[in-house]
Design an enzyme around this catalytic site. Structure first.
Site, mmCIF file in Angstrom:
data_model
loop_
_atom_site.group_PDB
_atom_site.id
_atom_site.type_symbol
_atom_site.label_atom_id
_atom_site.label_comp_id
_atom_site.label_asym_id
_atom_site.label_seq_id
_atom_site.Cartn_x
_atom_site.Cartn_y
_atom_site.Cartn_z
ATOM 1 N N MET A 31 0.720 -1.605 0.028
ATOM 2 C CA MET A 31 0.151 0.156 -0.022
ATOM 3 C C MET A 31 0.932 1.277 0.259
ATOM 4 S SD MET A 31 -3.222 -0.934 1.971
ATOM 5 C CE MET A 31 -3.305 -0.695 3.951
ATOM 6 N N GLY A 37 11.122 -2.727 5.809
ATOM 7 C CA GLY A 37 10.934 -4.019 5.735
ATOM 8 C C GLY A 37 10.400 -4.052 4.620
ATOM 9 N N HIS A 38 8.927 -3.563 3.431
ATOM 10 C CA HIS A 38 8.798 -3.915 2.096
ATOM 11 C C HIS A 38 10.618 -4.104 1.240
ATOM 12 C CE1 HIS A 38 5.527 -0.970 3.196
ATOM 13 N NE2 HIS A 38 5.112 -1.551 3.188
ATOM 14 N N GLN A 62 -10.032 -2.992 2.730
ATOM 15 C CA GLN A 62 -9.429 -3.655 4.376
ATOM 16 C C GLN A 62 -9.490 -2.441 5.369
ATOM 17 O OE1 GLN A 62 -5.987 -4.102 2.220
ATOM 18 N NE2 GLN A 62 -4.544 -3.882 3.458
ATOM 19 N N LYS A 150 5.726 -9.960 9.636
ATOM 20 C CA LYS A 150 4.697 -8.879 10.839
ATOM 21 C C LYS A 150 3.401 -9.305 10.393
ATOM 22 C CE LYS A 150 4.209 -4.424 10.517
ATOM 23 N NZ LYS A 150 2.735 -4.325 11.315
ATOM 24 N N SER A 187 4.783 0.912 7.986
ATOM 25 C CA SER A 187 4.216 2.289 7.373
ATOM 26 C C SER A 187 3.460 3.414 8.452
ATOM 27 C CB SER A 187 3.350 2.416 5.790
ATOM 28 O OG SER A 187 3.668 1.477 5.110
ATOM 29 N N ARG A 188 2.323 2.266 9.082
ATOM 30 C CA ARG A 188 1.659 3.286 10.352
ATOM 31 C C ARG A 188 3.060 4.514 11.684
ATOM 32 N NH1 ARG A 188 -3.353 1.974 10.047
ATOM 33 N NH2 ARG A 188 -3.582 0.439 9.611
#
Length: 260
Positions: A31, A37-38, A62, A150, A187-188
């Site tokens: 997203m 991580g990506h 979602q 994760k 991302s959060r």
């Protein structure tokens, strides 16, 4: 510079050409708001395949709260730069009407594990996840697709979906990437203010060191989190917490899991 495909027809034409030439396709669905991580997913895909496709689509189906969807970070220009630096061949960036021409009339659902953990208090969340992933798989037709541990519940549900529907691809799990203080990359995390960022590493510390879930939940609450759940399933401990220590004063939800 990776090729940018903005609609399914463009993406399908390219993938048919690649597959027709015998090239393997590795796929990393995201997203956006890419972080380390990506990057780990992309690097693994780059190592395993001739072609790497990255998708960037903030999937509204979602999200349970409109506010959460609206505040999800949009960093497309920087994401494409990261994709280029890691050797991504194509970036797929569709719009809602491209992906949901039926306006989400057709939905893919799982009736057991999706109702637990994150699914328990987020009705329909995993329906949205599985539906978008199925659509993306059908468009990209990857040989292998890469997901981080994760989001372990999501990973298990996608693996189950692929098996249940006899889909001809392999799901590759990639280990959680953490900050030096243990906080799982997400991302959060960018929504956390300085106090929130200082507090967040305690999630990993507490669930790793507590003797049981009750003690972990108690310690997380004392630390200042609102605990959604701390649950042990098999050899893994799962957690979801909320905090309002954010730049905008809104609530952000953070998840993690560890082997026990």
């Amino acid at each position: 510079m990776p090729k940018i495909f903005k609609n399914p027809a463009e993406m399908i034409a390219a993938r048919n050409e690649w597959l027709g030439s015998g090239l393997t396709i590795g796929f990393v669905p995201t997203m956006g708001a890419l972080h380390e991580g990506h990057e780990a997913l992309i690097k693994q895909a780059r190592s395993d395949n001739k072609i790497v496709v990255l998708s960037i689509f903030v999937n509204p189906t979602q999200f349970n709260q409109k506010e959460d969807f609206e505040k999800y970070p949009n960093t497309l220009e920087n994401d494409i730069k990261i994709a280029e630096s890691l050797g991504v061949d194509a970036v797929f960036t569709p719009q809602y009407h491209d992906i949901y021409p039926d306006n989400y009339r057709y939905v893919l659902a799982e009736n057991e594990f999706s109702k637990k953990l994150c699914g328990k208090d987020r009705p329909g969340h995993f329906d949205g996840v599985l539906t978008i992933v199925m659509k993306l798989f059908n468009i990209v037709k990857p040989c292998k697709a890469y997901f981080g541990e994760k989001d372990f519940q999501q990973l298990e549900l996608i693996k189950g979906m692929v098996s249940a529907f006899f889909m001809d691809l392999e799901i590759i799990p990639v280990a959680i990437v953490r900050e030096s203080d243990g906080l799982a990359k997400s991302s959060r995390n960018v929504r956390l203010n300085a106090d929130g960022r200082a507090l967040a590493p305690k999630i990993y510390q507490i669930i790793s060191n507590s003797k049981n879930t009750d003690l972990a939940s108690e310690e997380l609450t004392k630390a200042g989190f609102v605990v959604d759940y701390v649950t042990d399933i098999g050899n893994r401990r799962f957690v979801a917490v909320k905090t309002k220590l954010t730049h905008d004063g809104g609530e952000v939800r953070l998840i993690d899991n560890v082997k026990i």
